[in-house]
Each structure stands twice: as C-alpha cells, then as structure tokens.
Design a protein around this motif. Structure first.
Motif, short mmCIF file in Angstrom:
data_model
loop_
_atom_site.label_atom_id
_atom_site.label_comp_id
_atom_site.label_asym_id
_atom_site.label_seq_id
_atom_site.Cartn_x
_atom_site.Cartn_y
_atom_site.Cartn_z
N ASN A 61 17.78 26.30 48.10
CA ASN A 61 16.44 25.78 47.84
C ASN A 61 16.39 24.26 47.94
N ALA A 62 17.42 23.58 47.44
CA ALA A 62 17.45 22.12 47.47
C ALA A 62 17.47 21.58 48.90
N ARG A 63 18.00 22.37 49.83
CA ARG A 63 18.10 21.94 51.22
C ARG A 63 17.04 22.57 52.11
N GLY A 64 16.15 23.36 51.53
CA GLY A 64 15.06 23.98 52.30
C GLY A 64 15.55 24.98 53.33
N LEU A 65 16.62 25.69 53.04
CA LEU A 65 17.22 26.60 54.01
C LEU A 65 16.82 28.07 53.82
N GLN A 66 15.82 28.33 53.00
CA GLN A 66 15.41 29.71 52.73
C GLN A 66 15.17 30.53 53.99
N PRO A 67 14.53 29.99 55.03
CA PRO A 67 14.29 30.80 56.23
C PRO A 67 15.56 31.27 56.94
N HIS A 68 16.68 30.65 56.64
CA HIS A 68 17.94 30.96 57.32
C HIS A 68 18.84 31.90 56.52
N THR A 69 18.31 32.45 55.45
CA THR A 69 19.17 33.23 54.55
C THR A 69 18.92 34.74 54.62
N VAL A 70 18.15 35.20 55.56
CA VAL A 70 17.84 36.63 55.67
C VAL A 70 19.13 37.42 55.82
N GLY A 71 19.28 38.41 54.97
CA GLY A 71 20.46 39.27 55.03
C GLY A 71 21.60 38.83 54.12
N TYR A 72 21.45 37.69 53.46
CA TYR A 72 22.49 37.20 52.56
C TYR A 72 21.96 37.14 51.14
N PRO A 73 22.73 37.64 50.18
CA PRO A 73 22.26 37.56 48.79
C PRO A 73 22.27 36.12 48.27
N LEU A 74 21.16 35.74 47.68
CA LEU A 74 21.07 34.46 46.98
C LEU A 74 21.42 34.71 45.53
N ILE A 75 22.33 33.92 45.00
CA ILE A 75 22.80 34.16 43.64
C ILE A 75 22.54 32.94 42.76
N ALA A 76 22.43 33.20 41.48
CA ALA A 76 22.29 32.14 40.48
C ALA A 76 23.69 31.80 39.95
N TYR A 77 23.77 30.76 39.14
CA TYR A 77 25.06 30.34 38.60
C TYR A 77 25.73 31.45 37.80
N GLN A 78 24.97 32.21 37.02
CA GLN A 78 25.58 33.28 36.23
C GLN A 78 26.15 34.38 37.14
N ASP A 79 25.53 34.59 38.30
CA ASP A 79 26.06 35.56 39.27
C ASP A 79 27.37 35.04 39.87
N PHE A 80 27.44 33.74 40.08
CA PHE A 80 28.66 33.12 40.59
C PHE A 80 29.80 33.35 39.60
N VAL A 81 29.52 33.15 38.33
CA VAL A 81 30.53 33.38 37.30
C VAL A 81 30.96 34.84 37.31
N ALA A 82 30.01 35.75 37.42
CA ALA A 82 30.34 37.18 37.47
C ALA A 82 31.23 37.50 38.67
N LEU A 83 30.95 36.87 39.81
CA LEU A 83 31.78 37.08 41.00
C LEU A 83 33.21 36.61 40.76
N THR A 84 33.37 35.48 40.08
CA THR A 84 34.72 34.98 39.82
C THR A 84 35.49 35.95 38.94
N LEU A 85 34.80 36.62 38.04
CA LEU A 85 35.46 37.57 37.14
C LEU A 85 35.76 38.90 37.82
N SER A 86 35.02 39.23 38.86
CA SER A 86 35.21 40.52 39.53
C SER A 86 36.25 40.46 40.67
N HIS A 87 36.76 39.28 40.95
CA HIS A 87 37.78 39.12 41.99
C HIS A 87 39.13 38.79 41.33
N ASP A 88 40.20 39.15 42.03
CA ASP A 88 41.55 38.89 41.49
C ASP A 88 41.88 37.42 41.44
N LYS A 89 41.33 36.67 42.40
CA LYS A 89 41.66 35.25 42.51
C LYS A 89 40.46 34.53 43.13
N VAL A 90 40.30 33.26 42.74
CA VAL A 90 39.27 32.41 43.35
C VAL A 90 39.97 31.20 43.94
#
Length: 93
Positions: A61-90
C-alpha cells in the motif's frame, strides 16, 4: 520448510537471486520493505512461481502496488509472525 524473508529490491542487491538458489519445493517467501517491488518484474515472478509467496500489505500500500498483487496473499504483521512460527526456519536475506 524455510520461510525466506526478502526485504530489498532485486534491482539493488542479489538477495532474491541468492535465496532462489537455496529454496526447495516446500519453502515460502515473504516480501517486505522494498522487496515488494519484485511484483513489477515478470522474470522474478516466474522464478518465484513454484513457491508460496506472501506480500506485506502495508508495504504494498505504501508503494501503490495494489494493482500488481493479483493472485498473491497480502498479509498483515500478525500474519507474518504466524508464518515465522509455522516454518522450521526463517532466513532474512
């Protein structure tokens, strides 16, 4: 299963290119900061196509790239944290 965290533009350094050399089938990528500009280059999207790719919504959003994100999940910071916990390594590149 590794979560590759890319926070720099592929035009500024080789973090994305290097991470792709080490990535395996079940790995995922999260693009944050200037790393989100990766969505502007077809060559990088093709290279990332075998992997799950997540984009940090605030940076998109800060870079105005919304039109280029079709097909990719946009995540919030809490989702990023959840991803780090669901993977073996970051690995932050």
């Amino acid at each position: 299963m590794i979560l590759h965290h890319i926070q720099t533009s592929p035009g500024n350094d080789n973090a994305l290119a290097t991470s792709l050399k080490y990535a395996v089938k079940n790995d995922s990528f999260v693009l944050t900061g200037n790393g989100v500009v990766t969505v502007l280059k077809r060559q990088w999207l093709m290279a990332l196509s075998p992997f799950k790719v997540y984009l940090l919504a605030d940076d998109i959003n800060a870079r105005g790239l919304q039109p280029h994100t079709v097909g990719y999940p946009l995540i919030a910071y809490q989702d990023f944290v959840a991803l780090t916990l669901s993977h073996d390594k970051v690995i932050t590149w």
